[in-house]
Design a protein around this motif. Structure first.
Motif, PDB file in Angstrom:
ATOM      1  N   GLY A 212       0.785  -1.230   0.000  1.00  0.00           N
ATOM      2  CA  GLY A 212       0.000   0.000   0.000  1.00  0.00           C
ATOM      3  C   GLY A 212       0.813   1.273   0.000  1.00  0.00           C
ATOM      4  O   GLY A 212       0.567   2.183  -0.794  1.00  0.00           O
ATOM      5  N   ARG A 213       1.794   1.369   0.897  1.00  0.00           N
ATOM      6  CA  ARG A 213       2.570   2.606   0.965  1.00  0.00           C
ATOM      7  C   ARG A 213       3.386   2.808  -0.310  1.00  0.00           C
ATOM      8  O   ARG A 213       3.470   3.908  -0.838  1.00  0.00           O
ATOM      9  N   PHE A 214       3.979   1.732  -0.810  1.00  0.00           N
ATOM     10  CA  PHE A 214       4.753   1.852  -2.044  1.00  0.00           C
ATOM     11  C   PHE A 214       3.863   2.314  -3.190  1.00  0.00           C
ATOM     12  O   PHE A 214       4.251   3.195  -3.971  1.00  0.00           O
ATOM     13  N   MET A 215       2.665   1.746  -3.307  1.00  0.00           N
ATOM     14  CA  MET A 215       1.775   2.148  -4.384  1.00  0.00           C
ATOM     15  C   MET A 215       1.296   3.583  -4.203  1.00  0.00           C
ATOM     16  O   MET A 215       0.990   4.278  -5.178  1.00  0.00           O
ATOM     17  N   GLY A 216       1.235   4.046  -2.949  1.00  0.00           N
ATOM     18  CA  GLY A 216       0.934   5.455  -2.722  1.00  0.00           C
ATOM     19  C   GLY A 216       2.030   6.347  -3.293  1.00  0.00           C
ATOM     20  O   GLY A 216       1.758   7.376  -3.922  1.00  0.00           O
ATOM     21  N   VAL A 217       3.287   5.943  -3.078  1.00  0.00           N
ATOM     22  CA  VAL A 217       4.405   6.683  -3.661  1.00  0.00           C
ATOM     23  C   VAL A 217       4.325   6.660  -5.182  1.00  0.00           C
ATOM     24  O   VAL A 217       4.580   7.664  -5.862  1.00  0.00           O
ATOM     25  N   VAL A 218       3.955   5.513  -5.745  1.00  0.00           N
ATOM     26  CA  VAL A 218       3.816   5.396  -7.199  1.00  0.00           C
ATOM     27  C   VAL A 218       2.737   6.347  -7.712  1.00  0.00           C
ATOM     28  O   VAL A 218       2.912   7.023  -8.738  1.00  0.00           O
ATOM     29  N   GLY A 219       1.605   6.411  -7.009  1.00  0.00           N
ATOM     30  CA  GLY A 219       0.526   7.309  -7.429  1.00  0.00           C
ATOM     31  C   GLY A 219       0.941   8.770  -7.399  1.00  0.00           C
ATOM     32  O   GLY A 219       0.638   9.535  -8.327  1.00  0.00           O
ATOM     33  N   LEU A 220       1.647   9.177  -6.351  1.00  0.00           N
ATOM     34  CA  LEU A 220       2.112  10.558  -6.272  1.00  0.00           C
ATOM     35  C   LEU A 220       3.179  10.836  -7.317  1.00  0.00           C
ATOM     36  O   LEU A 220       3.251  11.936  -7.872  1.00  0.00           O
ATOM     37  N   SER A 221       4.011   9.837  -7.587  1.00  0.00           N
ATOM     38  CA  SER A 221       5.002   9.984  -8.659  1.00  0.00           C
ATOM     39  C   SER A 221       4.320  10.220 -10.001  1.00  0.00           C
ATOM     40  O   SER A 221       4.799  11.005 -10.825  1.00  0.00           O
ATOM     41  N   PHE A 222       3.179   9.556 -10.215  1.00  0.00           N
ATOM     42  CA  PHE A 222       2.428   9.765 -11.450  1.00  0.00           C
ATOM     43  C   PHE A 222       1.987  11.222 -11.590  1.00  0.00           C
ATOM     44  O   PHE A 222       2.113  11.825 -12.662  1.00  0.00           O
ATOM     45  N   LEU A 223       1.471  11.801 -10.504  1.00  0.00           N
ATOM     46  CA  LEU A 223       1.029  13.196 -10.569  1.00  0.00           C
ATOM     47  C   LEU A 223       2.195  14.135 -10.865  1.00  0.00           C
ATOM     48  O   LEU A 223       2.077  15.038 -11.700  1.00  0.00           O
ATOM     49  N   ILE A 224       3.320  13.925 -10.182  1.00  0.00           N
ATOM     50  CA  ILE A 224       4.492  14.759 -10.427  1.00  0.00           C
ATOM     51  C   ILE A 224       4.986  14.584 -11.861  1.00  0.00           C
ATOM     52  O   ILE A 224       5.349  15.550 -12.538  1.00  0.00           O
ATOM     53  N   SER A 225       4.995  13.341 -12.336  1.00  0.00           N
ATOM     54  CA  SER A 225       5.435  13.066 -13.707  1.00  0.00           C
ATOM     55  C   SER A 225       4.512  13.700 -14.735  1.00  0.00           C
ATOM     56  O   SER A 225       4.952  14.154 -15.789  1.00  0.00           O
ATOM     57  N   LEU A 226       3.216  13.707 -14.426  1.00  0.00           N
ATOM     58  CA  LEU A 226       2.240  14.312 -15.322  1.00  0.00           C
ATOM     59  C   LEU A 226       2.547  15.802 -15.511  1.00  0.00           C
ATOM     60  O   LEU A 226       2.406  16.349 -16.611  1.00  0.00           O
ATOM     61  N   ILE A 227       2.991  16.440 -14.429  1.00  0.00           N
ATOM     62  CA  ILE A 227       3.361  17.855 -14.522  1.00  0.00           C
ATOM     63  C   ILE A 227       4.669  18.008 -15.282  1.00  0.00           C
ATOM     64  O   ILE A 227       4.780  18.817 -16.210  1.00  0.00           O
ATOM     65  N   PHE A 228       5.684  17.233 -14.900  1.00  0.00           N
ATOM     66  CA  PHE A 228       6.991  17.336 -15.555  1.00  0.00           C
ATOM     67  C   PHE A 228       6.906  17.127 -17.067  1.00  0.00           C
ATOM     68  O   PHE A 228       7.623  17.766 -17.845  1.00  0.00           O
ATOM     69  N   SER A 229       6.033  16.200 -17.475  1.00  0.00           N
ATOM     70  CA  SER A 229       5.936  15.874 -18.902  1.00  0.00           C
ATOM     71  C   SER A 229       5.539  17.072 -19.745  1.00  0.00           C
ATOM     72  O   SER A 229       5.826  17.111 -20.955  1.00  0.00           O
ATOM     73  N   GLN A 230       4.899  18.056 -19.132  1.00  0.00           N
ATOM     74  CA  GLN A 230       4.497  19.234 -19.903  1.00  0.00           C
ATOM     75  C   GLN A 230       5.701  20.052 -20.370  1.00  0.00           C
ATOM     76  O   GLN A 230       5.589  20.852 -21.297  1.00  0.00           O
ATOM     77  N   GLY A 231       6.862  19.820 -19.762  1.00  0.00           N
ATOM     78  CA  GLY A 231       8.049  20.507 -20.228  1.00  0.00           C
ATOM     79  C   GLY A 231       8.474  20.078 -21.614  1.00  0.00           C
ATOM     80  O   GLY A 231       9.093  20.865 -22.357  1.00  0.00           O
TER      81      GLY A 231
END
Length: 461
Positions: free
Chosen positions: A225-244
């Motif tokens: 659970g905790r690891f997948m929580g980190v994965v989910g938050l990484s997705f949000l951060i990556s979604l922002i970074f990808s706009q670069g």
């Protein structure tokens, strides 16, 4: 600050790491010096080929879809076949497909090969990250991941400027240069990097964990659970970074800026990381990682949101500076956490799932950027990044509330642990991962394995 103190800080930042790490670092640098497709694909399709932003988003999304598929497969191969053969196969396949993409003209062919490029280029990431965890001691991992990220962005800074000017004359040359440098990376891996995958029988015998070191499947990772929580938050951060590399070039192109202008602006990201990554890492190693992740998410989200007010190259560059600071803080701290939550014999699978968060973001981000820009305009895209950054910051705060503080860390690494820099650091690297992970992903401290995320003891280096 005196020149001698700067030199001493630089020596402390790079000393004490195994030789194998530096060959891995060098392969990363060579690979990133050829980064062209991911940076200039949107401009290539919209300006050179005349396609719409939506089609450019579709192609980039297919590139991301390839990464989603390959990240899971490559994670399994990394654990089963080894880190080195997985990296070799991925780099050779990337070189071939990138070169092929440069010659594609039909829209369907471009889309299909972009999918293959995404599969090949993303397949090496779980192996690289798992190898780094294998060969670097726990207390040095934040520093090692920061140095590797520094190499990525040093190559990115050089390639962004160079590729921007190459694109003014020939996009095909950019594709071929990336293919050649990716082959050079494969050659370096083949000649210089030994296999680092820990031996299961030896580790199990030494760990005394019995069945706890058994086969780790993808379902086990998904239940963490905790690891997948980190994965989910990484997705949000990556979604922002990808706009670069997706939203920003399209928005700048619509405003009349050239590929060279975009290359100069985005190069600020790489140059700034090269300049501040090491000193910022020395700072964050001694700070609470929970707060660092929250701050980094807000800097990334609001940095991109400021792009809505950009009306000149200078302002575009200023916004890049803001979100780059968040990137510099987020990357090594989050990567250290991922390794901490990954059992030693499941590192490939855990890294594969973590890498998938970036791949899924690469799939979603182009579709989001293309549809929002075409339907509502770029301003609303930048507003959305601010909202996502706020959500990610709140998520980090909630997820990390019950993490141990640095003061609660277990005793330091035993004196007999490997520190000779020869890369044979299995006992160091494994000790923080052999303990089990319960249903919510929380770790059970086990000796040296309970080192605080993002904190390196003062005796290291």
């Amino acid at each position: 600050m005196s020149v001698e103190s700067v030199r001493r800080a630089a020596r402390e930042s790079v000393s004490g790491l195994p030789r194998a790490f530096w060959w891995l670092w060098a392969s990363t640098l060579v690979n990133r010096l050829g980064a062209f497709v991911a940076t200039f694909m949107a401009l290539y399709l919209t300006l050179e080929r005349g396609y719409s932003a939506s089609f450019a988003g579709l192609v980039a999304a297919l590139h991301g879809l390839g990464g989603v598929v390959s990240s899971l497969v490559a994670g399994v191969l990394t654990d089963r076949l080894g880190r080195r053969p997985t990296m070799l196969a991925a780099n050779v396949a990337t070189a071939l497909t990138v070169a092929l993409l440069g010659f594609m003209e039909h829209p369907a062919a471009i889309a299909a090969v972009a999918l293959l490029v995404g599969m090949a280029s993303n397949a090496s990431r779980p192996a690289v990250q798992a190898m780094m965890a294998d060969i670097v001691a726990p207390e040095d991992r934040v520093r090692a991941f920061a140095l590797n990220y520094w190499a990525i962005n040093l190559g990115f800074a050089v390639s962004s400027v160079g590729a921007g000017f190459i694109a003014e004359f020939s996009y095909l040359a950019g594709f071929l240069v990336e293919a050649a440098l990716t082959l050079a990376c494969a050659l370096l891996v083949y000649v210089k990097l030994p296999e680092s995958r820990p031996e299961r029988d030896a580790a199990a015998g030494a760990g005394g964990g019995g069945g706890g070191a058994g086969e780790i499947g993808l379902l086990s990772v998904l239940r963490d659970g905790r690891f997948m929580g980190v994965v989910g938050l990484s997705f949000l951060i990556s979604l922002i970074f990808s706009q670069g590399s997706v939203g920003l070039p399209v928005a700048m192109g619509a405003e009349g800026y050239s590929p060279g202008d975009y290359g100069l602006v985005i190069a600020v990201n790489g140059v700034l990381i090269v300049l501040i990554q090491l000193p910022v890492t020395r700072f964050v190693e001694q700070r609470d990682p929970r707060r660092l992740l929250v701050v980094s998410a807000l800097l990334v989200g609001y940095g991109f949101a400021l792009t809505a007010f950009a009306g000149s190259l200078a302002v575009y560059a200023l916004t890049v500076c803001v979100w780059t600071l968040g990137e510099v803080i987020n990357s090594p701290v989050q990567m250290s956490m991922v390794v901490r939550l990954s059992p030693v014999h499941g590192r490939g699978r855990y890294q594969g799932v973590y890498t998938m968060s970036w791949a899924v973001a690469s799939l979603v981000a182009p579709l989001m950027a293309g549809s929002v820009i075409d339907s509502f305009g770029a301003v609303w895209l930048w507003v959305a990044t601010g909202v996502l950054g706020t959500v990610a910051g709140a998520g980090y705060w909630l997820l990390m509330r019950d993490l141990p503080t640095p003061a609660a860390a277990a005793p330091a690494k035993p004196a007999g642990a490997d520190a000779d820099g020869d890369g044979d650091s299995d006992s160091d690297s494994d000790s923080d991962s052999d303990s089990g992970s319960n249903g919510d992903g929380a770790r059970t401290p086990a000796g040296a394995g309970a080192e605080p995320v993002g904190v390196r003891p003062s005796t290291a280096g």
